[in-house]
Motif scaffolding. Structure first.
Motif, short mmCIF file in Angstrom:
data_model
loop_
_atom_site.label_atom_id
_atom_site.label_comp_id
_atom_site.label_asym_id
_atom_site.label_seq_id
_atom_site.Cartn_x
_atom_site.Cartn_y
_atom_site.Cartn_z
N ALA A 124 64.34 -55.76 13.67
CA ALA A 124 63.82 -57.12 13.56
C ALA A 124 62.39 -57.15 14.09
CB ALA A 124 64.70 -58.09 14.34
N LYS A 125 61.70 -58.25 13.82
CA LYS A 125 60.33 -58.43 14.30
C LYS A 125 60.24 -59.68 15.16
CE LYS A 125 58.16 -56.01 10.43
NZ LYS A 125 57.16 -56.08 9.34
N ASP A 126 59.40 -59.62 16.17
CA ASP A 126 59.18 -60.80 17.00
C ASP A 126 58.24 -61.76 16.27
OD1 ASP A 126 56.54 -59.96 17.37
OD2 ASP A 126 56.94 -59.06 19.32
N PRO A 127 58.00 -62.95 16.82
CA PRO A 127 57.16 -63.93 16.10
C PRO A 127 55.74 -63.44 15.78
CG PRO A 127 58.42 -65.02 17.80
CD PRO A 127 58.64 -63.55 18.00
N SER A 128 55.25 -62.45 16.50
CA SER A 128 53.92 -61.91 16.21
C SER A 128 53.95 -60.88 15.09
CB SER A 128 53.33 -61.28 17.47
OG SER A 128 54.00 -60.06 17.78
N GLY A 129 55.13 -60.53 14.63
CA GLY A 129 55.27 -59.53 13.58
C GLY A 129 55.46 -58.12 14.08
N HIS A 153 73.91 -58.08 26.27
CA HIS A 153 74.39 -58.55 24.97
C HIS A 153 73.21 -59.05 24.15
CE1 HIS A 153 76.26 -61.81 22.39
NE2 HIS A 153 76.97 -60.76 22.05
N GLY A 154 72.85 -58.30 23.09
CA GLY A 154 71.73 -58.68 22.25
C GLY A 154 72.18 -59.56 21.09
N LEU A 155 71.20 -60.17 20.42
CA LEU A 155 71.48 -61.13 19.35
C LEU A 155 70.96 -60.62 18.00
CD1 LEU A 155 70.68 -64.39 21.35
CD2 LEU A 155 72.91 -63.34 20.93
N TRP A 156 70.91 -61.49 16.99
CA TRP A 156 70.67 -61.07 15.62
C TRP A 156 69.90 -62.15 14.87
CZ3 TRP A 156 74.34 -64.57 16.45
CH2 TRP A 156 75.37 -64.22 17.32
N ARG A 208 70.97 -69.07 7.65
CA ARG A 208 70.37 -67.87 8.24
C ARG A 208 69.75 -68.23 9.58
NH1 ARG A 208 73.17 -66.51 4.87
NH2 ARG A 208 72.78 -65.15 3.08
N ASN A 209 69.84 -67.30 10.51
CA ASN A 209 69.23 -67.53 11.81
C ASN A 209 67.78 -67.08 11.78
OD1 ASN A 209 68.83 -68.07 14.54
ND2 ASN A 209 69.38 -65.97 15.12
N HIS A 247 70.32 -58.51 11.10
CA HIS A 247 71.65 -58.31 10.52
C HIS A 247 71.55 -58.56 9.02
CE1 HIS A 247 76.16 -59.57 10.35
NE2 HIS A 247 76.00 -58.30 10.06
N SER A 248 71.76 -57.53 8.22
CA SER A 248 71.39 -57.59 6.81
C SER A 248 72.50 -58.02 5.86
CB SER A 248 70.89 -56.22 6.35
OG SER A 248 71.94 -55.27 6.37
N LYS A 249 73.75 -57.89 6.28
CA LYS A 249 74.84 -58.05 5.30
C LYS A 249 75.89 -59.03 5.80
CE LYS A 249 77.87 -54.82 4.83
NZ LYS A 249 78.48 -53.50 4.58
N ALA A 250 76.16 -60.05 4.99
CA ALA A 250 77.23 -60.99 5.32
C ALA A 250 78.55 -60.47 4.75
CB ALA A 250 76.92 -62.37 4.73
N SER A 251 79.55 -60.33 5.59
CA SER A 251 80.86 -59.89 5.13
C SER A 251 81.55 -61.01 4.37
CB SER A 251 81.70 -59.42 6.32
OG SER A 251 81.70 -60.38 7.35
N ASN A 252 82.54 -60.64 3.58
CA ASN A 252 83.22 -61.59 2.72
C ASN A 252 84.04 -62.59 3.54
OD1 ASN A 252 85.54 -62.63 1.05
ND2 ASN A 252 84.44 -61.52 -0.55
N PRO A 253 83.77 -63.90 3.43
CA PRO A 253 84.47 -64.87 4.28
C PRO A 253 85.96 -64.97 3.98
CG PRO A 253 83.11 -65.99 2.64
CD PRO A 253 82.76 -64.54 2.57
#
Length: 391
Positions: free
Chosen positions: A147-152, A205-208, A226-227, A304-310
């Protein structure tokens, strides 16, 4: 197969200057300076604690995603747990130092205790925690990218997790500036001086970003959500408070809490799925509270690139959605005895309480309690006292 050898214990010495209300973290000062001089995409960038940290990855597929992580992960040792068909060959990009274990290896190493390691579920990752011989563990899912922070700027997850683990936690009194040990922050007025030294940190505990870690009903209601919010904060989860731990971007001190980091019985043959990391989170949190160590959450982020099937997720989660309404109060009201003074004893006592306190919900919980005991037996088999470090 090798059993973890003796290792040196590295202790972080924290010198507080009370008058100046500052914390001198000499190790972290040096770490920050070394990282500041290196481009995050430079292959030979600084690798803090490279000889003390293993990266554990559960997977059923080729690990091409490691190419994007190469600048950050290549200096570290990988422990790959191959789930599913053990005859399938898993591709690992060249240049990585790694061990790879499949189901046949797990059964060969653990023998009659191998049943306690989940099959066809990412909960199998906890076998990597068991066979590691390092002080720290970082675990990540194979659908997570940089991932990238707000500065890129690309986010070095290991740098931030290591900072989280090497600075104290403050579970006994909440600081409204969140992490008081971070540069530019300190303890606010009214914070007891007797608590400002903090306690050791057990988990980070990191986030996504992008795909949120939602349950199936929420996925169905918000399929396109999307977050995109980057919250630049790390905080200690207060004592007595549970949280939904996610295993896709998680680091922990293996010596402090590793023996309790069991992801339960999930996957094939089990009536529930997708509660593996949350189960480990509830168990480790009550043990951390009992032993007086801390859990942090917040930075760093992964993509986090992939959404699993709900609909698939709902089949796995269905019973858990109802069961958690009794499981969570069970953990909220749980107390461990004063005679349980180490993680293994705490976990065995917890297993007994699970058997007595949750088996009325479903016979699964008696089997889970048996799995918790088998997990500790396996842990002791591969981590005998002679090979363990002084806590």
């Amino acid at each position: 197969f090798r059993v973890a050898p003796n290792r040196k214990l590295y202790r972080l010495k924290i010198n507080r200057l009370w008058c100046g209300r500052t914390v001198k973290l000499l190790f972290l000062d040096n770490l920050s300076r070394s990282l500041a001089t290196a481009s995050p995409w430079t292959p030979k960038m600084s690798a803090p604690l490279a000889d003390q940290l293993d990266i554990v990855i559960p997977t059923i597929r080729n690990l091409d995603f490691l190419e994007e992580w190469r600048p950050f992960f290549q200096p570290y040792h990988l422990i790959i747990i191959q789930d599913g068909d053990p005859t399938k060959r898993i591709y690992v990009p060249e240049g990585y130092d790694y061990e790879l274990y499949n189901r046949n290896d797990i059964e060969r190493i653990l023998g009659d205790k191998a049943w306690a390691i989940s099959f066809k579920d990412s909960a199998c990752r906890c076998f990597g925690f068991m066979v590691s011989n390092k002080k720290y563990i970082y675990t990540i899912d194979d659908d997570c990218f940089v991932a990238k922070d707000p500065s890129g700027k690309p986010i070095n997850v290991l740098e931030q997790h290591i900072k989280n683990l090497l600075t104290p936690s403050t579970p006994f009194f909440f600081n409204t500036l969140y992490d008081p040990y971070r540069e530019g922050a300190d303890f606010v007025r009214g914070y007891p001086f007797s608590l400002r030294e903090g306690v050791p940190t057990a988990t980070s505990h990191g986030l996504w970003m992008n795909i949120p870690d939602y349950d199936a009903p929420t996925q169905m209601v918000k399929p396109r959500e999307r977050n995109r919010r980057y919250v630049d904060a790390v905080m200690t989860v207060p004592k007595g408070t549970l949280y939904p731990m996610c295993g896709m971007n998680l680091a922990f001190d293996r010596q402090i809490i590793g023996a309790a980091m069991y992801f339960g019985l999930m996957g094939e043959g089990q009536p529930i799925g997708r509660y593996d990391d949350m189960w480990a989170g509830w168990c480790t949190k009550v043990i951390c509270d009992h032993l007086g160590v801390g859990c942090k959450t917040g930075l760093p982020y992964v993509w986090h690139s992939k959404a699993s099937n709900p609909f698939t997720n709902l089949r796995k989660e269905y019973k858990g959605i109802f069961w958690q309404e009794e499981i969570i109060p069970f953990f909220q009201n749980l107390t461990l005895s004063k005679t349980s003074t180490n993680v293994e004893d705490c976990y065995l006592e917890l297993a007994d309480k699970v058997r007595k306190g949750l088996s009325h919900i479903d016979p699964y919980f008696s089997k889970l309690a048996d799995g918790m005991v088998a997990w500790i037996e396996g842990w002791r088999l591969l981590n005998p006292p002679a090979a363990s470090l002084e806590k």
